[in-house]
Design a protein around this motif. Structure first.
Motif, PDB file in Angstrom:
ATOM      1  N   LYS A 428     -74.514 102.715 109.352  1.00  0.00           N
ATOM      2  CA  LYS A 428     -73.480 102.854 108.642  1.00  0.00           C
ATOM      3  C   LYS A 428     -73.484 102.282 107.405  1.00  0.00           C
ATOM      4  O   LYS A 428     -72.057 102.794 106.698  1.00  0.00           O
ATOM      5  CB  LYS A 428     -72.324 102.442 109.531  1.00  0.00           C
ATOM      6  N   PHE A 438     -70.001 106.999 110.768  1.00  0.00           N
ATOM      7  CA  PHE A 438     -69.745 105.941 111.822  1.00  0.00           C
ATOM      8  C   PHE A 438     -69.645 104.753 111.093  1.00  0.00           C
ATOM      9  O   PHE A 438     -68.841 104.116 111.640  1.00  0.00           O
ATOM     10  CB  PHE A 438     -71.259 105.879 111.640  1.00  0.00           C
ATOM     11  N   ALA A 439     -69.188 104.640 109.528  1.00  0.00           N
ATOM     12  CA  ALA A 439     -68.483 104.162 108.952  1.00  0.00           C
ATOM     13  C   ALA A 439     -66.939 104.164 109.343  1.00  0.00           C
ATOM     14  O   ALA A 439     -66.055 103.335 108.113  1.00  0.00           O
ATOM     15  CB  ALA A 439     -68.664 103.598 107.561  1.00  0.00           C
TER      16      ALA A 439
END
Length: 753
Positions: A428, A438-439
């Motif tokens: 991430k 994902f972040a």
């Protein structure tokens, strides 16, 4: 243990990359579509491993194997023996079933031959493919087929008016001439007025020479009735016309369960052999989990080994989420995701170690609940001492990786590099498109569109549906969810169009086209491109078609040569004269803006947008960019596209201002999360054009952005078929019974990181 070491990989868009893949671990390859994942994993590592294994075989065996070219790579060291498990459908004919494909049926046959009463023979006679065991009426198929006279003939018409409705029997066709000129019929007489004798001659007469044919009857011509003619020319699998006329054949055929064996495929003697009141046909018709319970109830000390083996195989099918299938289900009816899991079952029970397992998006077609089982299986394969490589977009499967290789940064010529290598935890922070996903914070549709009208499906009771009545809102985005096998596709792709014929289904099936069709022909821009070349060079535009004046004389424009290996299957290789381009060498000397026709066909959609920027037809390419398909090349053959790519291509034809009911079956297939957001924008655009959009989907990002959710379940097969929930995403999140609700809550509020 030495890692797999790749040096200088340049296959397709790979930019001379080198990397090490750790052994005895799960390595997941991520990145946007077209970033180079498959080029690296399948066409470089997998292909080279398979090629080297093939090289150890005799020349006879090698010629029977799929021909694999040498990968464009300097060197690959420390390769293992590969097991490549892709999404290619198992296919097969009507004699290939789940039971035969998994070897479960072989174990079941062995069990019946040992402890079934009365004894009727050894395991071979329990096979529906064995002449001694098969039903004599359906020959082991379980069904009989007959021609439907009502769809083959229009009795209100005469032969001259086209009373025979099958193609090539229509007025003017050469088969039509056989009946009109036979001397048996008045060609202007309505079929409903035929005598019994005339009707019998038209339908059933065996091949013979007519006594008094018309003047146009050829000396060597023979007469044969319509039914035997169709059976001989079209219905036999080995007839030349069978493949070409498949859809036409389906319209005139009525298929019904065999009256002799009731679909069990076997003869009465074999079916007289039973265990605890069930014959082997009964067992093959049970869902796998019910069959497992039955086998576990059998007690036999003598044959405990057979029972143990059968239980182990059935357990593997349950663990992999296919407990709703029956052993007699034909493999040709399985989806790509089901086919891939069937292939996985074959490997779960073996004791081989130090293999290289390669999986192609094993998440496809699976609900998040089913993915948990797949993740467990991947870990089991690894823990047996194997190396696992997975090409994947799904966050839940990416999260199980021991090692991640993220490809990018973008698609096509802007991809082909490694943008991140390391653990899942570090992904991430990588800044790549995968890392950004994902972040990012996850959200759901808190302001769904309202609706004034609905479409009502009434009393749907096909397959596992239990007299389901459900309302689908008009002019909003409805997502239909539920575990694999719950009945979603049956409800939306089968019952809905049966009750509302105007529904447009946009699925992942192949686009009907010849081997010469490519992206340019599909988009309808070929003529524009040829016209530009013709004007620039003052020559005929036919020169710039490999199907016309510009074709290579050797391969006739196909770009490949077929090599006939007599009694073995033909193999294909690039044409040695044109190098696989399909064009003759003279054509390649003509240029437009510095490029020849082959170089233009090699442009990606994104490159072509810039190259042809001022042309008014370029907007057709813009739609592909909106759908995340800007990495495709203009000359890519239609038969090489994945299911997800085909579906999105079909979607480009639906972007209009008509009011339609559109159904999409898992359109997120093969999409990176960053492209899923593009797809969502397009779906909402269709809704704003006053279309009713219905999506069958497992992808939690798409589910979370729906205006309306219909959840089918709770489980698969006999455990499904009910409407679990209807309403907004906000209301679904409050539901305590739906599996979809449970996993959506985890997705939104308990991110994997």
């Amino acid at each position: 243990m030495n890692p797999i070491k790749v040096s200088g990989a340049r296959q397709n868009n790979l930019k001379n990359i080198s990397l090490e893949v750790p052994k005895n671990m799960i390595t997941v390859f991520t990145g946007v579509s077209g970033s180079g994942k498959s080029s690296l994993v399948f066409e470089t590592i997998g292909a080279e491993a398979q090629r080297q294994i093939n090289e150890t075989q005799t020349s006879f065996v090698r010629n029977r194997l799929t021909q694999i070219g040498v990968a464009d790579v300097d060197k690959i060291e420390h390769l293992n023996v590969p097991v490549i498990i892709n999404q290619k459908r198992l296919g097969g004919n009507a004699r290939s079933t789940v039971g035969t494909a998994t070897d479960v049926y072989a174990s079941l046959r062995l069990l019946f031959s040992r402890i079934g009463k009365p004894f009727v023979g050894y395991s071979g006679v329990f096979s529906f493919n064995n002449p001694q065991g098969m039903c004599p009426v359906c020959e082991g198929l379980g069904y009989t087929s007959e021609i439907n006279l009502n769809t083959l003939f229009d009795k209100s018409k005469s032969l001259n008016e086209g009373a025979i409705l099958f193609p090539t029997f229509q007025p003017g066709g050469y088969r039509w001439h056989r009946y009109v000129n036979s001397g048996y019929f008045d060609p202007d007489k309505k079929l409903k007025d035929y005598s019994n004798k005339e009707w019998d001659i038209l339908l059933n007469a065996p091949e013979h020479k007519p006594k008094a044919p018309g003047k146009d009857w050829g000396k060597t011509m023979q007469y044969i009735g319509v039914l035997p003619r169709i059976k001989k020319d079209f219905l036999q699998k080995d007839s030349k016309e069978h493949g070409k006329r498949k859809k036409d054949i389906e319209k005139i055929i009525i298929t019904s369960t065999c009256p002799e064996c009731n679909g069990k495929r076997l003869n009465k003697k074999v079916l007289s052999c039973k265990i605890k009141g069930k014959d082997i046909g009964d067992c093959a018709q049970l869902p796998v989990d019910e069959l497992l319970a039955f086998v576990e109830s059998i007690s036999s000390k003598t044959y405990q080994t057979i029972l143990h083996e059968l239980i182990k195989k059935l357990n593997s099918l349950v663990v992999i989420g296919l407990q709703y299938l029956t052993l007699n289900r034909t493999t040709s009816t399985l989806s790509g995701g089901e086919s891939q899991r069937i292939k996985m079952v074959r490997h779960l029970g073996n004791s081989l170690e130090n293999l290289l397992y390669i999986f192609d998006e094993p998440s496809i077609g699976l609900h998040p609940k089913d993915l948990h089982n797949i993740a467990t299986i991947m870990k089991q394969i690894r823990d047996k001492g194997n190396t696992v490589l997975i090409v994947e977009h799904d966050p839940d499967l990416i999260s199980i990786a021991d090692h991640i290789i993220d490809m990018g940064p973008l698609s096509g010529s802007n991809g082909g590099e490694i943008v991140y290598e390391g653990t899942f935890e570090g992904l991430k922070n990588s800044g790549s498109k995968t890392g950004q996903y994902f972040a990012s914070k996850r959200s759901f549709n808190q302001d769904p569109l309202t609706f004034n009208d609905v479409i009502t499906i009434r009393n749907a009771d096909l397959f596992n549906l239990r007299k389901v009545t459900v309302n689908i809102p008009k002019e909003v985005l409805t997502v239909v969810t539920g575990v694999a096998g719950s009945g979603k596709s049956t409800l939306i792709s089968k019952v809905l169009p049966a009750q509302f014929p105007d529904v447009r289904i946009i699925d992942q099936s192949a686009i009907t086209a010849t081997a010469r069709a490519n992206l340019m022909t599909f988009l309808g821009i070929s003529d524009y491109v040829r016209h530009l070349f013709a004007n620039a060079n003052r020559v005929s535009n036919q020169l710039f078609s490999s199907n016309s004046g510009g074709e290579c004389p050797n391969c006739k424009g196909l770009g490949v040569e077929k090599i006939d290996l007599a009694f073995m299957e033909d193999i294909e290789q690039p044409c040695q004269v044109c190098g696989g381009t399909g064009f003759n060498t003279k054509v390649l000397s003509y240029r437009y803006q510095g490029k020849n026709i082959v170089e233009v066909m090699s442009l990606t959609v994104e490159q072509a947008q810039h190259f042809f920027g001022t042309e008014n037809w370029v907007n057709r390419l813009n739609l592909l960019t909106e759908l995340g398909l800007d990495y495709l090349t203009l000359g890519q053959r239609l038969d090489t596209f994945s299911g997800g790519e085909r579906q999105r291509l079909k979607l480009t034809r639906e972007l209009n201002d008509r009011k339609d009911i559109l159904v999409l079956d898992e359109p997120s297939t093969g999409l990176h999360p960053s492209d899923t957001s593009k797809l969502l924008q397009l779906l909402h655009k269709l809704v704003h054009q006053r279309n009713t959009v219905i999506v069958i989907e497992h992808n939690l990002d798409i589910i979370s952005q729906a205006d309306w959710i219909i959840d089918i379940g709770p489980g698969a097969g006999k455990y499904g078929g009910n409407v679990m929930f209807e309403g907004s995403v906000a209301d679904l999140l409050q539901n305590k019974e739906s599996f979809t609700a449970e996993y959506l809550r985890n997705h939104l509020y308990s991110p994997v990181l």
